[in-house]
Design an enzyme around this catalytic site. Structure first.
Site, short mmCIF file in Angstrom:
data_model
loop_
_atom_site.label_atom_id
_atom_site.label_comp_id
_atom_site.label_asym_id
_atom_site.label_seq_id
_atom_site.Cartn_x
_atom_site.Cartn_y
_atom_site.Cartn_z
NE ARG A 15 101.23 29.99 39.20
CZ ARG A 15 101.40 31.56 39.51
NH1 ARG A 15 100.78 32.22 40.40
NH2 ARG A 15 102.20 31.88 39.01
CE LYS A 75 103.07 34.54 35.45
NZ LYS A 75 103.23 36.09 36.41
CE1 TYR A 94 97.70 37.99 40.16
CE2 TYR A 94 97.80 35.31 40.01
CZ TYR A 94 97.39 36.43 40.69
OH TYR A 94 97.03 36.45 42.36
CG HIS A 96 101.59 41.46 36.57
ND1 HIS A 96 102.06 41.69 37.45
CD2 HIS A 96 101.92 40.00 37.30
CE1 HIS A 96 101.25 41.17 38.74
NE2 HIS A 96 101.34 39.83 37.93
CD GLU A 118 98.14 42.15 37.00
OE1 GLU A 118 97.99 42.93 35.47
OE2 GLU A 118 97.14 41.44 36.97
CB SER A 134 101.32 39.19 47.50
OG SER A 134 100.82 39.43 46.18
CG ASP A 198 105.44 50.89 54.11
OD1 ASP A 198 105.27 49.70 53.56
OD2 ASP A 198 104.98 51.60 53.95
CB VAL A 239 108.13 47.99 46.68
CG1 VAL A 239 108.75 48.63 47.98
CG2 VAL A 239 108.63 48.03 45.01
CG LEU A 240 101.72 46.29 43.85
CD1 LEU A 240 102.05 45.58 42.52
CD2 LEU A 240 100.45 45.43 44.44
CB VAL A 267 108.18 39.67 45.61
CG1 VAL A 267 107.25 39.44 45.72
CG2 VAL A 267 109.45 38.82 46.42
CB ALA A 268 108.50 44.42 43.00
CG ASP A 270 105.48 38.72 38.46
OD1 ASP A 270 105.19 38.00 36.74
OD2 ASP A 270 104.84 38.29 39.66
CB ALA A 299 109.13 37.00 36.12
CG MET A 301 109.32 33.96 43.50
SD MET A 301 109.72 35.34 44.37
CE MET A 301 109.55 34.41 45.57
#
Length: 371
Positions: A15, A75, A94, A96, A118, A134, A198, A239-240, A267-268, A270, A299, A301
């Site tokens: 990217r 990133k 980003y 993180h 984020e 996401s 959830d 989850v986030l 996916v969490a 990061d 990390a 995706m």
């Protein structure tokens, strides 16, 4: 303002911070854009495309970092990039930071003004700069899971949607936010038996209304997580907690009770991951196996589909880049409380409360730096 766009150097990260169309908007608003040679190659945009948009192409990242007042990336800055940041320089990307103490320490020591995509918020309470990635990651999670469920790739040998007379795979989605919603959409579209867990009844109600009876909704408790994860063929962690480390919802002991050949896609990752057995992987080496369970924990995706991801991200970030460049970071943050939430580190101070709490720094409210 002079804005710099370096080429991303994280493993197989293709990217880029700005597309030519975004460059053209910035130039039209009186700003100068400096782009590193081949920064857009991964999305099919060569240097000539950036030059036509009005950018100046520089030979190296060092030149870009040295000349720019603001760096726009995708990133988190890698160690070599962090060494090129200078006090007062604006970094918009980003970050993180909560699960990354080494990066946080470098940014605190460097004195740059670090604004994280984020943690920028929206008037509706969402995360508008995290949402596009996401969406991509949620959709990719199902594709990756389906691939690694195939026997040649180490999986159970299960077709996600089954066939007439044969059960589909059971897909369990932890978290009904943006990642979860898009994972559910793809998994249901492929014919899987989908369950979402959830802790918000309102979220479950929204998903029930959106997807109807084919989706199974479950209020998330320890007991529910244990029952459904143990029976799953594919588990997607989405989850986030904004700015903070992800909660560890799935213990190592529970992973050991999953089916051999099943798959987890975290996916969490990061933000540290929601499986106790998770550790970051790359597109070059995306999976590993724990107790017979394949773990996909890449990390970055969305970097696997860089063209789609970059254009989606620019749609969301460009208005904020224009504000930061047009007003300067102090005025832009003072005028927009939602953009102000993105300030994580500035002049050696940690301004994001969840990051400060996670890493043991004193929290200095962003507003105090703007006074």
């Amino acid at each position: 303002m002079r804005i710099g766009v370096p080429r991303e150097i994280k493993v197989l990260e293709n990217r880029v911070g700005l597309v030519p169309g975004s460059v053209r908007e910035l130039v039209a608003n009186g700003h100068e854009v400096l782009v590193e040679h081949n920064a857009g190659q991964g999305i099919g945009m060569d240097d000539a495309a950036y030059e036509r948009a009005g950018a100046r192409v520089l030979a190296s990242a060092a030149e870009v970092f040295a000349a720019a007042e603001m760096i726009v990336k995708v990133k988190e800055p890698q160690a070599a990039e962090r060494r090129m940041l200078r006090p007062g320089q604006v970094l918009f990307t980003y970050l993180h930071l909560a699960p990354d103490p080494e990066q946080a320490a470098d940014l605190v020591a460097g004195g740059a003004v670090c604004i994280a995509y984020e943690t920028v918020t929206s008037p509706q309470g969402g995360l508008p700069l995290l949402a596009p990635m996401s969406e991509v990651a949620g959709r990719m999670a199902v594709q990756a899971g389906a691939y690694y469920l195939e026997k040649p790739h180490g999986g159970l040998g299960v077709l996600l949607g089954g066939v007439p007379g044969v059960d589909p795979a059971k897909v369990v989605v932890l978290g009904g936010g943006v990642v979860g919603t898009h994972a559910i959409d793809i998994a249901l579209g492929m014919g899987a038996d989908v369950w979402v867990l959830d802790r918000s009844v309102d979220v479950l109600r929204r998903l029930w209304t959106q997807f109807g009876r084919p989706l199974n909704t479950v209020f998330s408790t320890r007991d529910a997580i244990e029952r459904h994860v143990a029976a799953a063929d594919l588990v997607i962690g989405g989850v986030l907690i904004p700015g903070a480390a992800a909660p560890r919802l799935v213990s190592r002991e529970l992973v050991s009770r999953m089916k051999p050949g099943s798959v987890v896609v975290d996916v969490a990752i990061d933000q540290g991951g929601c499986f106790e057995t998770s550790r970051p992987t790359t597109h070059a080496d995306p999976v590993y196996v724990v107790d017979g369970v394949t773990h996909y924990c890449v990390a970055n995706m969305p970097g696997g589909v860089p063209r789609t991801s970059t254009f989606a991200l620019n749609n969301a970030t460009l208005p904020f880049v224009l504000a930061l460049a047009g007003k300067g970071w102090k005025r832009a943050l003072a005028d927009d409380s939602h953009l102000r939430e993105g300030l994580n580190v500035a002049f050696g101070k940690v301004t994001c409360a969840p990051v400060a709490q996670a890493l043991g720094y004193a929290h200095v409210p962003a507003a105090s730096l703007l006074a």
